[in-house]
Design a protein around this motif. Structure first.
Motif, PDB file in Angstrom:
ATOM      1  N   THR A 264      -0.841  -5.067   3.435  1.00 37.57           N
ATOM      2  CA  THR A 264      -1.174  -3.689   3.769  1.00 37.57           C
ATOM      3  C   THR A 264      -0.048  -2.468   4.314  1.00 37.57           C
ATOM      4  OG1 THR A 264      -1.504  -4.477   6.306  1.00 37.57           O
ATOM      5  CG2 THR A 264      -3.409  -4.416   4.795  1.00 37.57           C
TER       6      THR A 264
ATOM      7  N   GLY B 117       0.702   1.259   4.429  1.00 44.40           N
ATOM      8  CA  GLY B 117      -0.623   1.888   4.620  1.00 44.40           C
ATOM      9  C   GLY B 117      -0.193   3.202   5.612  1.00 44.40           C
TER      10      GLY B 117
ATOM     11  N   TYR C  29      -5.592  -6.740   9.996  1.00 46.23           N
ATOM     12  CA  TYR C  29      -4.909  -6.146   8.905  1.00 46.23           C
ATOM     13  C   TYR C  29      -3.717  -7.034   8.417  1.00 46.23           C
ATOM     14  CZ  TYR C  29      -6.512  -1.471   8.798  1.00 46.23           C
ATOM     15  OH  TYR C  29      -7.371  -0.303   8.573  1.00 46.23           O
TER      16      TYR C  29
ATOM     17  N   GLY D 247      -5.213   0.275   4.510  1.00 47.97           N
ATOM     18  CA  GLY D 247      -4.195  -0.697   4.121  1.00 47.97           C
ATOM     19  C   GLY D 247      -5.054  -1.553   3.002  1.00 47.97           C
ATOM     20  N   TYR D 248      -4.498  -2.095   2.073  1.00 47.36           N
ATOM     21  CA  TYR D 248      -5.020  -2.928   1.047  1.00 47.36           C
ATOM     22  C   TYR D 248      -4.502  -4.363   1.410  1.00 47.36           C
ATOM     23  CZ  TYR D 248      -6.864   0.655  -2.198  1.00 47.36           C
ATOM     24  OH  TYR D 248      -7.659   1.529  -2.783  1.00 47.36           O
TER      25      TYR D 248
ATOM     26  N   THR E 224       0.996  -1.139   0.007  1.00 53.01           N
ATOM     27  CA  THR E 224       0.088   0.041  -0.185  1.00 53.01           C
ATOM     28  C   THR E 224       0.816   1.347   0.007  1.00 53.01           C
ATOM     29  OG1 THR E 224      -1.667  -0.969   1.185  1.00 53.01           O
ATOM     30  CG2 THR E 224      -1.916   1.161   1.361  1.00 53.01           C
TER      31      THR E 224
END
Length: 315
Positions: free
Chosen positions: A264, A267, A260, A230-231, A131
């Protein structure tokens, strides 16, 4: 924070000498709208008096007596009472937010649009590995992420606001990676942050001109309320959690936000008080070895010097 993934790289692009950073601050304001009521008044019409007239009686030897003529009584119709119902002033609808310490999908807000996923090559569902977020600067082309995410810009693409396989604002190619000497020479977990340069997109636009950017915040309190984005590598939408950070060590923040996982890393931690980005997921254990606790290197003069170096190189 689960085992945050790192992209395999071939070389690192180093940037020039450190400079001084200029930081800006944001001011937030709020407006409260109240309601007002009107107390109605009514008016009443007073009833008129009843009038009567009596004729004189003539002497009995001349005429018969005349009975008095009574005037009719008039009952007035009272005026109707009018009740005024006030129109209330609409109250603004508050933006929904998750309870502290809970994690959910981030809404499609202007702030969330500055956060995106990093891809190896073209943007494809399931192919993002870390991220990043747009960092405000005079050059308008900088990103902020964790140093352990990227050490070589070759083939790295950033998609701000990425969701479900789509890049709603476009994509930008990463052209340079700036890290500290402490990280590049020794992997110092207290310096696990990186500033990335990007090239203009296919339409010639700088990334900050399209989605805006977050101002760098340094030397802010360890005990701060932050929004953590976050991804996850296995998901296609950004996560968001708000909670209060703590001090894990002299140069590490810690925050409890569940779920998470890997991906992530990088992020941003955005302060709810100042709107500044005060950290990224990374640092200790490269962000944490469980999904429910995240770490980040503390932002002080070291990240400020790195930021100044990146701005100078990108100018």
């Amino acid at each position: 924070m689960g085992q945050h993934r790192r992209r395999t790289s071939r070389r690192r692009l180093l940037a020039p000498t450190l400079g001084a950073a200029t930081l800006s601050a944001l001011t937030l304001a709020a407006a409260v709208v109240g309601t007002h009521s009107v107390t109605p008044r009514s008016t009443a019409v007073a009833s008129p008096e009843t009038a009567a007239a009596t004729a004189p009686t003539a002497p009995a030897t001349r005429t018969a007596p005349v009975a008095p003529v009574a005037m009719p009584t008039v009952t007035p119709t009272p005026a109707p009472t009018v009740t005024v119902t006030p129109t209330p002033t609409p109250t603004p609808t508050p933006t929904p937010s998750n309870p502290p310490g809970t994690t959910d999908t981030a809404g499609a807000t202007p702030e969330a649009a500055t956060v995106g996923a990093l891809f190896s090559g073209a943007v494809r569902a399931g192919d993002h590995f870390c991220t990043a977020s747009v960092l405000h600067s005079a050059t308008g082309n900088l990103l902020l992420t964790a140093a352990h995410c990227v050490d070589d810009p070759s083939g790295v693409t950033f998609a701000p606001g990425y969701r479900d396989g789509r890049a709603p604002y476009g994509t930008w190619r990463v052209t340079a990676v700036h890290t500290t000497t402490g990280w590049s020479h020794g992997g110092d977990q207290d310096e696990d942050f990186a500033v990335l340069e990007t090239a203009p997109d296919a339409a010639g636009r700088r990334i900050e001109d399209v989605v805006g950017g977050n101002t760098l915040g340094t030397d802010e309190p360890f005990g701060a309320d932050v929004r953590l984005y976050g991804y996850p590598a296995t998901g296609e939408q950004p996560l968001l959690c708000t909670n209060t950070t703590g001090r894990q060590s002299a140069f590490q923040r810690v925050v409890d936000c569940p779920d998470y996982p890997g991906g992530t890393s990088g992020g941003p931690w955005i302060s709810t008080a100042t709107g500044h980005v005060v950290g990224v997921i990374g640092g200790y254990q490269q962000g944490g070895d469980t999904d429910d606790t995240s770490y980040g290197a503390y932002f002080d003069h070291t990240v400020a010097a790195l930021y100044a170096e990146a701005v100078a190189a990108a100018s």
